[in-house]
Structure formats: C-alpha cells, structure tokens
Design a protein around this motif. Structure first.
Motif, mmCIF file in Angstrom:
data_model
loop_
_atom_site.group_PDB
_atom_site.id
_atom_site.type_symbol
_atom_site.label_atom_id
_atom_site.label_comp_id
_atom_site.label_asym_id
_atom_site.label_seq_id
_atom_site.Cartn_x
_atom_site.Cartn_y
_atom_site.Cartn_z
ATOM 1 N N GLY A 105 0.844 -1.189 0.000
ATOM 2 C CA GLY A 105 0.000 0.000 0.000
ATOM 3 C C GLY A 105 0.877 1.236 0.000
ATOM 4 N N VAL A 106 0.549 2.201 -0.844
ATOM 5 C CA VAL A 106 1.349 3.413 -0.972
ATOM 6 C C VAL A 106 0.474 4.620 -0.686
ATOM 7 C CG1 VAL A 106 2.791 4.806 -2.504
ATOM 8 C CG2 VAL A 106 2.819 2.306 -2.702
ATOM 9 N N PHE A 107 0.965 5.561 0.119
ATOM 10 C CA PHE A 107 0.246 6.803 0.350
ATOM 11 C C PHE A 107 1.243 7.943 0.492
ATOM 12 C CE2 PHE A 107 1.041 5.158 4.603
ATOM 13 C CZ PHE A 107 1.365 6.283 5.364
ATOM 14 N N LYS A 108 0.771 9.148 0.157
ATOM 15 C CA LYS A 108 1.604 10.341 0.210
ATOM 16 C C LYS A 108 1.487 10.988 1.582
ATOM 17 C CE LYS A 108 2.405 14.663 -2.353
ATOM 18 N NZ LYS A 108 2.281 15.590 -1.211
ATOM 19 N N LEU A 109 2.617 11.387 2.141
ATOM 20 C CA LEU A 109 2.602 12.097 3.407
ATOM 21 C C LEU A 109 2.074 13.508 3.194
ATOM 22 C CD1 LEU A 109 6.018 10.926 4.880
ATOM 23 C CD2 LEU A 109 3.756 10.333 5.747
ATOM 24 N N ASN A 110 1.259 13.977 4.109
ATOM 25 C CA ASN A 110 0.668 15.302 3.992
ATOM 26 C C ASN A 110 1.735 16.391 4.007
ATOM 27 O OD1 ASN A 110 -1.919 14.185 4.008
ATOM 28 N ND2 ASN A 110 -2.094 14.325 6.236
ATOM 29 N N GLN A 111 1.512 17.432 3.191
ATOM 30 C CA GLN A 111 2.436 18.565 3.099
ATOM 31 C C GLN A 111 3.882 18.112 2.887
ATOM 32 O OE1 GLN A 111 0.160 18.824 6.234
ATOM 33 N NE2 GLN A 111 -1.195 19.241 4.526
ATOM 34 N N SER A 112 4.056 17.149 1.997
ATOM 35 C CA SER A 112 5.382 16.578 1.761
ATOM 36 C C SER A 112 5.453 16.016 0.348
ATOM 37 C CB SER A 112 5.652 15.463 2.786
ATOM 38 O OG SER A 112 6.819 14.742 2.455
ATOM 39 N N ASP A 113 6.657 15.862 -0.159
ATOM 40 C CA ASP A 113 6.868 15.193 -1.442
ATOM 41 C C ASP A 113 7.236 13.725 -1.246
ATOM 42 O OD1 ASP A 113 6.412 17.527 -2.912
ATOM 43 O OD2 ASP A 113 8.492 18.177 -2.680
ATOM 44 N N GLU A 114 7.151 13.257 -0.019
ATOM 45 C CA GLU A 114 7.543 11.888 0.285
ATOM 46 C C GLU A 114 6.333 10.959 0.356
ATOM 47 O OE1 GLU A 114 11.609 12.228 2.797
ATOM 48 O OE2 GLU A 114 9.794 12.810 3.892
#
Length: 642
Positions: free
Chosen positions: A268-277
């Motif tokens: 599962g992949v998700f984007k960290l909030n307020q981040s490019d990671e």
C-alpha cells in the motif's frame, strides 16, 4: 479463460489504450480533488486483523503524522461482515477519496479463509459521504459475468478514478483453473453498487507467473502499479509504470522493492501530507507485522520501522489522508483513543478563506464565521459564505449567503472582508451584513444568520472621507456601544474612519464621520470590542502579501477615539519556527456569559504560502486562538498555534 483469449483481449486493449493515450494523460493531470493537500491533516488506516472469522472484518485506525496509529472503536469492526458480505467475512480493505473530494469508496475481498483460499468468488463495494455510513453491495464475478465457470478466487480489489473514462475503475486479481493469478479491471456503475463492464486483464507479468495485491498510484503524470509477484529468484513486491491505465503498455521494473527477506504481500502506498515523500508499506504476514518504507522517487526505499508505532496488529490494509472535519467525525462516532492527541486546532475552515468575522447568534445558539472567499487570483472573489459551529472546533459550510453577480446591482467583483451584527426587535432577530465590493461598502439584511441576505440596493459608502486622498473604502467593522446602544461603522485602508449608523442600520447618520487613524502602523482591518470599561481597537499592520502582516491594538474611553497606543501593542505575529506567517485581519469573540475570548484571524496557507510570493496574499486560511488579558487590561501577545 484460455491463454489465447487472454492474449486477444490484451491486444484489443493495447490498441484502444494507444488511441486514448494522449487524452488520458491530459485528463489525469487535470483531475484534481476539491480537497487541497493542505487541508489533509491526518490519516485513516483501513485494515483487517487476522485469519479467524471474527478478525475478517473492517477496522479503522487514525494517525496525526502518518507514523503513529491508534485503533478506533477499541480495535473492533466498524462494519458488520455478516451484513455486508456473502461469506460472512471481508479482507484486504482499500479506501479511496473520490475525485469530487467528499465521496469515499471502499472495496474488500468477500472471503472467509477457513473455507479455503480458493473458495471466494466475490468482492464488496462500499460508498460513503461521511466515512461513517456506508452503502454496500456484493458483486459475485462468477455469477455476474459469463465465462467464469472455472473461477477459483477473487482477491484484494482496489479502486482508482480513470479520467479517460470518467469512471471509477476497480482492479483486483483472479485465478481461473490451474492458471496463475492475473490482474483484472472493470468499471463500476454510477452509484458504485455494481460492475458495469466485463472484467478485462489489466496486467500480466512477462514471466506469466502469479500476480496479486495490486496498488496503483498516479505520480508525475505516470501510473505506478505496485504488485506482488514471484519468479525463480524469489517473490515479493515489484513495480510497473504506464502513462495509461488500460492500454496494457506497462514497463516492468526488474527488482523487488521490499526491504526484508521475509515473505510479504499487500503493498500500500500513500503520500505524506504537506510533503513530497511517500510511504510504501506491506504486510509481513508470516510474522504478523507491517513494514514501513519511505521514498520520494519510487526508486530508493528506506526502512523507517523505528519511527512507526501501532496499538494494534493490522493485516493487508490501506491508508488515506483525511481532513480535520473528517477526523473529528470519526472520533465522534468511534471514540477518541486514549493516547491519541486529537485533531490539530488550525486552520479551522477547510479551504482558502480570509478576513474572518465571527459571531455568536442568540437566535440559534451557534457560532458563525463570515470570511472572504479566498483562492481567487488578485482577490477576485465574488461571493460570501458562512460556516457554523456549536463548539468552535467543527465547522459546517452553510453555503453562499450573498453572490455579487446575482444579488448585488452596484458591484460584481472583489467581495472582501465582511462583518455582521445581530439585532433583536421584539421577538424577531435581524442580521445586518456589511461587505466590501469593488472597493465600496454595502449592506445586506436577513432574518437568519445563514441568510439569504438581501442587498439594500446601493452602496453605503462609495467615496473617501473628506480630507483622505489615498487608500480604499474596504475592511469595515460594525460595533454596538454597550453604554449608549449606538451603532458605529469603522472602515478604511491607509486610514481609519468611523461613523454612527442610523437606527435603520443601513444608512449613515449625517455629519458623524471622522478619521481616528491610531498611528503609522495602521494599514487596514479595523476591529472594535468592549471589555471591562475599555474600548479596544485592533488593526492590521503591513500588507496581506507580507509574511510580517500582523495585528496591533490601542485603547480608548470612547467608541470614536482618541485611541491610545501602548508601547507593547503587538497582538499576534508570525512564528517562523512553526512555519506560520502573515497572521492578520482579525475579529474577536467573547464566549457568551464568560470572560473567555478568542481571536479569529487569517494566515498564509501552511506550509506552501511562504513560497508563493504575492499569491500567498490571496491563498490564506482561517485560524482561531485564545485571547488573554493581563490584570491591568492590556492584551497578552497571542502565540499562534498549529
């Protein structure tokens, strides 16, 4: 399904996909959720917990930072598997925020593993608008679509919006007969209760081996497909990429991405909030644990297990960023975990808003915020909204209360900085809403704090006061003097003017206008309130596009001045350590019956505003913090909070 039929279907898909290639890429880039990244302040983890029947159910957990997770509902199911499934159990839940920003889609495997790993033929589709109440349906692939007589299993469905088709695509793995598990897809119908298209192969690895547990992420105009496969060298998670979801043109990666020698599944992949990671997580199912890795390029993945904590043991699930209101709704329904810190305080409104005016209504016993609708280039907004709350934490969007283009005949642009006052006449309440439009000031009236408001038909103030050469007729404030019952209007940019209102509240009493600009720090945003015999005058210093936009104050013995400016008169200012900038244009709220006060203000949107240049001045967000006083009545400087 025979190998021949699979290859034929892929060939047809490739041809159609190539025709749609350019259109799909363009539309995918234009498909933007109405929920902006900055509004997502927490995370929701949907998962199941094990192989016993009572564990094959959907559970929720929340996190503030994407690293520390706390189970909701005491780690008990949030949906009854016996009700929503055909087998009595569900596994592998995937949750998705829809393209409209406020509809949610969840899918899960309809399966009880005690009946055998080849026993299930169905999946569960779920749809919600609040993350609490879900409309569910079962889709049995074998019964629904001909040609699946030898179907053995339907595993781990997920959902993604396909902008080329304008539909939600469900994708999953299936095994027919003695063949390998293959990834398929089909489009859901409009109400997400059924699959309306025949399942088609989505992806088959070049080695033709088993492929399960797909997860697709759109990043940098490319679809990234994470999946579990196997080869002679082992098994694990790989990635393939494509510019189109259904063209069949996938470029396969050559290496496994998991950072462990243990067997894994359920990527599962998700984007960290307020981040490019991004986080790539996966289920180390043999040990009953999860591993988290971090990446910014989908090439290098660093294990961060030492930073991750959970008060539960999940199996194959997914994580989705959520907003403050969504988090509060989940906590309200399922209870706040004892160790969970809760939702951040600021900003209090989701979206871009500024110049907030706050009101407590004695009619409805609710709080209201009336802001400038921000996010319009060069402050070009043309309508006003209001938001209501019973606790100053959760705010409901009550919709548009005044639209310049529809409701106002004398101006249709630059809807700025409203203010409002509640007046009671007999048993009836009236609300007088003062607003800036096209650098003039108008007034509209309603019997309810949420409108609709009717404009008076002309500008209340349309020229500069006598003797004033510069500035604009904006940023009005209305105030009732508790000593005399008289009502005053304040306004001005570059100057501070005051005039007494007539009893009708929609006209100025002649010959009462005067200039009371406190000092050279005054720019705009006048606000007046009364406490313990003192009239407080607040204003904004500098420019709203400046990170140094801030609030100062003075005091007076009269609502029309003169204003005395204390030596230390800063009310609120930026906090660079917290990434908070541009704190200004405020209103003040007193909690009814208490000496408890709050300042409502706007700031640059965080964390992007400081990098936006002038655009930070019209992409702002509304915040609330406590306002406190010293024993001598001076205002303590407010420390802005996150």
């Amino acid at each position: 399904m025979s190998t021949y039929s699979i290859q034929t279907m892929i060939s047809k898909q490739s041809f159609i996909g190539l025709l749609l290639f350019s259109f799909s890429s363009l539309m995918a880039q234009q498909s933007v959720s109405v929920v902006k990244d900055k509004d997502e302040v927490a995370y929701l983890f949907a998962y199941f917990t094990g192989n016993s029947n009572q564990d094959e159910s959907i559970h929720f957990a929340v996190s503030r930072d994407g690293y520390h997770y706390y189970a909701l509902n005491n780690n008990q199911p949030v949906l009854d598997s016996r009700v929503i499934s055909s087998t009595g159990g569900v596994r592998d839940p995937h949750i998705l925020r829809g393209a409209d920003g406020h509809t949610f889609y969840m899918v899960a495997t309809d399966m009880v593993c005690s009946k055998g790993w080849d026993s299930n033929r169905a999946m569960v589709l779920m749809k919600s608008t609040d993350l609490i109440n879900w409309k569910t349906s079962v889709v049995n692939i074998q019964q629904r679509f001909p040609g699946n007589e030898d179907l053995k299993r339907v595993w781990a469905p997920q959902t993604i919006y396909d902008p080329a088709a304008g539909k939600y695509m469900v994708y999953w793995s299936m095994q027919h007969g003695s063949g390998p598990d293959i990834l398929y897809y089909a489009y859901a119908n409009a109400d997400f209760s059924d699959l309306e298209s025949t399942p088609q192969p989505l992806f088959i690895p070049q080695n033709k081996q088993t492929c399960i547990d797909p997860d697709i992420v759109f990043k940098d105009s490319v679809y990234h497909l994470f999946y579990k496969t196997q080869s002679e060298g082992g098994s694990g998670i790989k990635m393939a990429t494509s510019a189109s979801l259904t063209s069949g043109q996938w470029q396969e990666g050559t290496r496994y991405l998991q950072q462990t020698n243990e067997a894994v599944e359920g990527a599962g992949v998700f984007k960290l909030n307020q981040s490019d990671e991004y986080i790539l997580m996966y289920d180390i199912y043999g040990k009953g644990s999860y591993q988290f890795t971090k990446t910014s390029d989908f090439d290098r993945f660093k294990v961060i297990d030492e930073q991750v904590t959970m008060d539960f043991h999940p199996r194959h699930g997914t994580v989705m960023p959520i907003t403050r209101n969504e988090l509060n709704a989940l906590l309200s329904r399922w209870g706040k975990p004892a160790a969970f810190a809760g939702a951040p305080n600021n900003p209090v409104l989701e979206g871009y808003y500024a110049d907030p005016e706050v009101l407590y209504s004695n009619k409805t016993h609710k709080y209201y915020i009336y802001p400038t609708s921000d996010g319009f280039t060069n402050w070009a907004g043309y309508y006003f909204k209001t938001f209501s709350s019973t606790d100053l934490k959760t705010w409901k969007d009550e919709g548009i209360i005044l639209d310049l283009k529809k409701d106002v005949s004398w101006a249709n642009r630059n809807a700025w900085a409203p203010c409002i006052i509640e007046k009671k006449s007999g048993r009836k309440y009236h609300y007088y809403f003062y607003f800036s439009a096209a650098q003039k000031i108008g007034v509209a009236v309603s019997d309810n704090p949420t409108g609709p408001f009717k404009d008076s038909g002309k500008a209340l103030i349309d020229q500069k006061p006598e003797g004033v050469r510069g500035g604009q007729q904006i940023d009005q404030d209305v105030f009732e003097d508790p000593k005399t019952g008289k009502n005053y209007l304040y306004w001005g940019n570059g100057y501070m003017a005051v005039a007494e209102l007539n009893k009708d509240m929609v006209s100025i009493r002649p010959n009462t206008t005067r200039i009371i600009t406190p000092d050279k720090t005054f720019r705009e945003g006048s606000y007046v309130f009364f406490r313990k015999g003192i009239y407080y005058f607040l204003w904004s210093e500098d420019d709203t596009r400046s990170e140094n936009y801030r609030v100062r104050y003075g005091t007076s013995k009269s609502p029309v001045g003169p204003i005395i400016v204390p030596e230390h008169n800063l009310v609120i200012a930026k906090d660079t350590a917290k990434g908070i900038y541009g704190t200004g244009h405020n209103s003040i709220l007193q909690v009814p019956g208490k000496d408890e006060w709050y300042i409502v203000y706007h700031r640059f949107n965080r964390p992007y505003g400081i990098k936006m240049g002038d655009a930070a001045g019209y992409n702002r967000e509304v915040c609330i913090d406590k306002l406190e006083f010293n024993e001598d009545g001076t205002i303590k400087q407010v420390v802005p909070t996150l």
